[in-house]
Motif scaffolding. Structure first.
Motif, PDB file in Angstrom:
ATOM      1  N   MET A 184       0.956  -1.173  -0.038  1.00 17.33           N
ATOM      2  CA  MET A 184      -0.066  -0.155   0.021  1.00 17.33           C
ATOM      3  C   MET A 184       0.890   1.149  -0.182  1.00 17.33           C
ATOM      4  O   MET A 184       1.787   1.321   0.857  1.00 17.33           O
ATOM      5  N   ARG A 185       0.598   2.084  -0.894  1.00 12.52           N
ATOM      6  CA  ARG A 185       1.577   3.348  -1.244  1.00 12.52           C
ATOM      7  C   ARG A 185       0.741   4.351  -0.475  1.00 12.52           C
ATOM      8  O   ARG A 185      -0.377   4.703  -0.613  1.00 12.52           O
ATOM      9  N   VAL A 186       1.382   5.029   0.694  1.00 10.56           N
ATOM     10  CA  VAL A 186       1.141   6.006   1.609  1.00 10.56           C
ATOM     11  C   VAL A 186       1.530   7.232   1.479  1.00 10.56           C
ATOM     12  O   VAL A 186       3.015   7.325   1.612  1.00 10.56           O
ATOM     13  N   ALA A 187       0.959   8.470   1.316  1.00 12.57           N
ATOM     14  CA  ALA A 187       1.551   9.790   1.132  1.00 12.57           C
ATOM     15  C   ALA A 187       0.995  10.443   2.046  1.00 12.57           C
ATOM     16  O   ALA A 187       0.158  10.389   2.801  1.00 12.57           O
TER      17      ALA A 187
ATOM     18  N   SER B  80       9.049   8.885   8.421  1.00 12.52           N
ATOM     19  CA  SER B  80      10.008   7.896   8.656  1.00 12.52           C
ATOM     20  C   SER B  80       9.303   6.679   9.828  1.00 12.52           C
ATOM     21  O   SER B  80       9.119   5.777   9.752  1.00 12.52           O
ATOM     22  N   GLN B  81       8.808   7.505  10.828  1.00 12.57           N
ATOM     23  CA  GLN B  81       8.285   6.709  12.032  1.00 12.57           C
ATOM     24  C   GLN B  81       7.163   6.020  11.678  1.00 12.57           C
ATOM     25  O   GLN B  81       7.048   5.090  12.250  1.00 12.57           O
ATOM     26  N   LYS B  82       6.418   6.767  11.054  1.00  9.23           N
ATOM     27  CA  LYS B  82       4.900   6.118  10.535  1.00  9.23           C
ATOM     28  C   LYS B  82       5.025   5.227   9.301  1.00  9.23           C
ATOM     29  O   LYS B  82       4.294   4.302   8.789  1.00  9.23           O
ATOM     30  N   LYS B  83       6.358   5.153   8.911  1.00 10.28           N
ATOM     31  CA  LYS B  83       6.732   4.058   7.525  1.00 10.28           C
ATOM     32  C   LYS B  83       5.943   4.709   6.421  1.00 10.28           C
ATOM     33  O   LYS B  83       5.500   3.594   5.543  1.00 10.28           O
ATOM     34  N   TYR B  84       5.739   5.716   5.957  1.00 12.66           N
ATOM     35  CA  TYR B  84       4.992   6.361   4.919  1.00 12.66           C
ATOM     36  C   TYR B  84       6.109   6.371   3.799  1.00 12.66           C
ATOM     37  O   TYR B  84       7.204   6.235   4.102  1.00 12.66           O
ATOM     38  N   ASP B  85       5.727   6.608   2.548  1.00  8.38           N
ATOM     39  CA  ASP B  85       6.291   6.526   1.455  1.00  8.38           C
ATOM     40  C   ASP B  85       6.719   7.749   0.807  1.00  8.38           C
ATOM     41  O   ASP B  85       7.852   7.915   0.247  1.00  8.38           O
ATOM     42  N   VAL B  86       5.742   8.660   0.793  1.00  9.42           N
ATOM     43  CA  VAL B  86       5.939   9.920  -0.096  1.00  9.42           C
ATOM     44  C   VAL B  86       5.445  11.252   0.680  1.00  9.42           C
ATOM     45  O   VAL B  86       4.499  11.119   1.468  1.00  9.42           O
ATOM     46  N   ILE B  87       6.094  12.201   0.458  1.00 10.49           N
ATOM     47  CA  ILE B  87       5.506  13.465   0.707  1.00 10.49           C
ATOM     48  C   ILE B  87       5.074  14.246  -0.374  1.00 10.49           C
ATOM     49  O   ILE B  87       5.790  14.230  -1.227  1.00 10.49           O
ATOM     50  N   VAL B  88       4.037  14.652  -0.082  1.00 13.73           N
ATOM     51  CA  VAL B  88       3.377  15.318  -1.180  1.00 13.73           C
ATOM     52  C   VAL B  88       3.375  17.074  -0.779  1.00 13.73           C
ATOM     53  O   VAL B  88       2.969  17.432   0.322  1.00 13.73           O
ATOM     54  N   LYS B  89       3.961  17.956  -1.793  1.00 14.81           N
ATOM     55  CA  LYS B  89       3.876  19.261  -1.547  1.00 14.81           C
ATOM     56  C   LYS B  89       3.229  20.009  -2.626  1.00 14.81           C
ATOM     57  O   LYS B  89       3.528  19.706  -3.688  1.00 14.81           O
ATOM     58  N   GLY B  90       2.401  20.944  -2.114  1.00 11.76           N
ATOM     59  CA  GLY B  90       1.621  21.718  -3.146  1.00 11.76           C
ATOM     60  C   GLY B  90       2.465  23.043  -3.502  1.00 11.76           C
ATOM     61  O   GLY B  90       3.053  23.550  -2.735  1.00 11.76           O
ATOM     62  N   LEU B  91       2.552  23.148  -4.628  1.00  9.98           N
ATOM     63  CA  LEU B  91       3.210  24.333  -5.252  1.00  9.98           C
ATOM     64  C   LEU B  91       2.208  25.284  -6.004  1.00  9.98           C
ATOM     65  O   LEU B  91       1.376  24.950  -6.788  1.00  9.98           O
TER      66      LEU B  91
ATOM     67  N   ASN C 266      16.788  11.325   4.798  1.00 10.83           N
ATOM     68  CA  ASN C 266      16.250   9.773   4.744  1.00 10.83           C
ATOM     69  C   ASN C 266      15.951   9.393   3.119  1.00 10.83           C
ATOM     70  O   ASN C 266      14.728  10.033   2.629  1.00 10.83           O
ATOM     71  N   SER C 267      16.895   9.006   2.541  1.00  9.31           N
ATOM     72  CA  SER C 267      16.894   8.796   1.103  1.00  9.31           C
ATOM     73  C   SER C 267      15.722   8.079   0.614  1.00  9.31           C
ATOM     74  O   SER C 267      15.597   7.711  -0.502  1.00  9.31           O
ATOM     75  N   LYS C 268      15.034   7.191   1.355  1.00  7.58           N
ATOM     76  CA  LYS C 268      13.944   6.370   1.177  1.00  7.58           C
ATOM     77  C   LYS C 268      12.664   6.946   1.003  1.00  7.58           C
ATOM     78  O   LYS C 268      11.715   6.369   0.574  1.00  7.58           O
ATOM     79  N   ILE C 269      12.680   8.227   1.346  1.00  8.12           N
ATOM     80  CA  ILE C 269      11.451   9.010   1.186  1.00  8.12           C
ATOM     81  C   ILE C 269      11.313   9.896   0.144  1.00  8.12           C
ATOM     82  O   ILE C 269      12.252  10.535  -0.202  1.00  8.12           O
ATOM     83  N   GLU C 270      10.415   9.687  -0.601  1.00  4.14           N
ATOM     84  CA  GLU C 270      10.472  10.592  -2.081  1.00  4.14           C
ATOM     85  C   GLU C 270       9.341  11.677  -1.614  1.00  4.14           C
ATOM     86  O   GLU C 270       8.629  11.613  -0.873  1.00  4.14           O
ATOM     87  N   THR C 271       9.650  13.127  -2.387  1.00  3.10           N
ATOM     88  CA  THR C 271       8.849  14.261  -2.452  1.00  3.10           C
ATOM     89  C   THR C 271       8.453  14.417  -3.749  1.00  3.10           C
ATOM     90  O   THR C 271       8.887  14.349  -4.719  1.00  3.10           O
ATOM     91  N   LEU C 272       6.951  14.337  -3.750  1.00  4.73           N
ATOM     92  CA  LEU C 272       6.225  14.603  -4.935  1.00  4.73           C
ATOM     93  C   LEU C 272       5.716  16.155  -4.987  1.00  4.73           C
ATOM     94  O   LEU C 272       5.040  16.582  -4.109  1.00  4.73           O
TER      95      LEU C 272
END
Length: 160
Positions: free
Chosen positions: A1-4, A78-89, A109-115
């Motif tokens: 499950m992908r969580v953002a 990281s603590q919640k083990k989520y995958d992606v950070i979404v940032k609105g521009l 933390n290189s495992k977390i992506e930002t979209l």
């Protein structure tokens, strides 16, 4: 499950925020709207009020929930083990500061992506600060915030 995670102050939540939330909820299995709970920040609405307004505004979205965090966003994610950070521009000016934060988060933390997601053009000027200012001077904010926020704004301004 992908969580953002879509982080922010949301003081108050705006239609621009809702645009990003609705679009992100279609991309990810689960979206967490993470409200920065910073007691040292002089917010108009306390955390409980902001959380309630967001929950009311997203009530039709089954895969979206609201949570709070303190401290570094990357630590929370990281603590919640989520995958992606979404940032609105909204504009190019947002990109510069958001790029710096995304780069720092990646370093931590290189495992977390930002979209990065551009908000809809009709909301590219919109911010919570601007909403509060316009409302404070008696301006109409009906097209700028979810309907449930207006009652909260009226109540908050009559308290002052």
């Amino acid at each position: 499950m992908r969580v953002a995670v879509y982080p922010g102050s949301f003081d108050p939540i705006t239609c621009g925020h809702m645009d990003i939330i609705r679009r992100s909820s279609k991309i990810f299995d689960k979206l967490v709207v993470a409200v920065l709970n910073n007691p040292s920040k002089n917010s108009m609405f306390d955390f409980a009020e902001r959380k309630k307004m967001i929950e009311e505004a997203i009530s039709d979205l089954d895969n979206v929930e609201v949570d709070a965090f303190n401290g570094l966003l990357i630590d929370y994610v990281s603590q919640k083990k989520y995958d992606v950070i979404v940032k609105g521009l909204r504009a190019i000016s947002d990109f510069e500061s958001e790029l710096q934060m995304a780069s720092m988060n990646r370093k931590l933390n290189s495992k977390i992506e930002t979209l990065f997601m551009m908000t809809a053009t009709e909301y590219s000027f919109l911010s919570s600060s601007l909403v509060k200012e316009v409302f404070g001077f008696g301006g109409n904010i009906e097209s700028l915030v979810p309907k449930n926020v207006i009652g909260n704004m009226i109540e908050k301004f009559t308290e002052v």
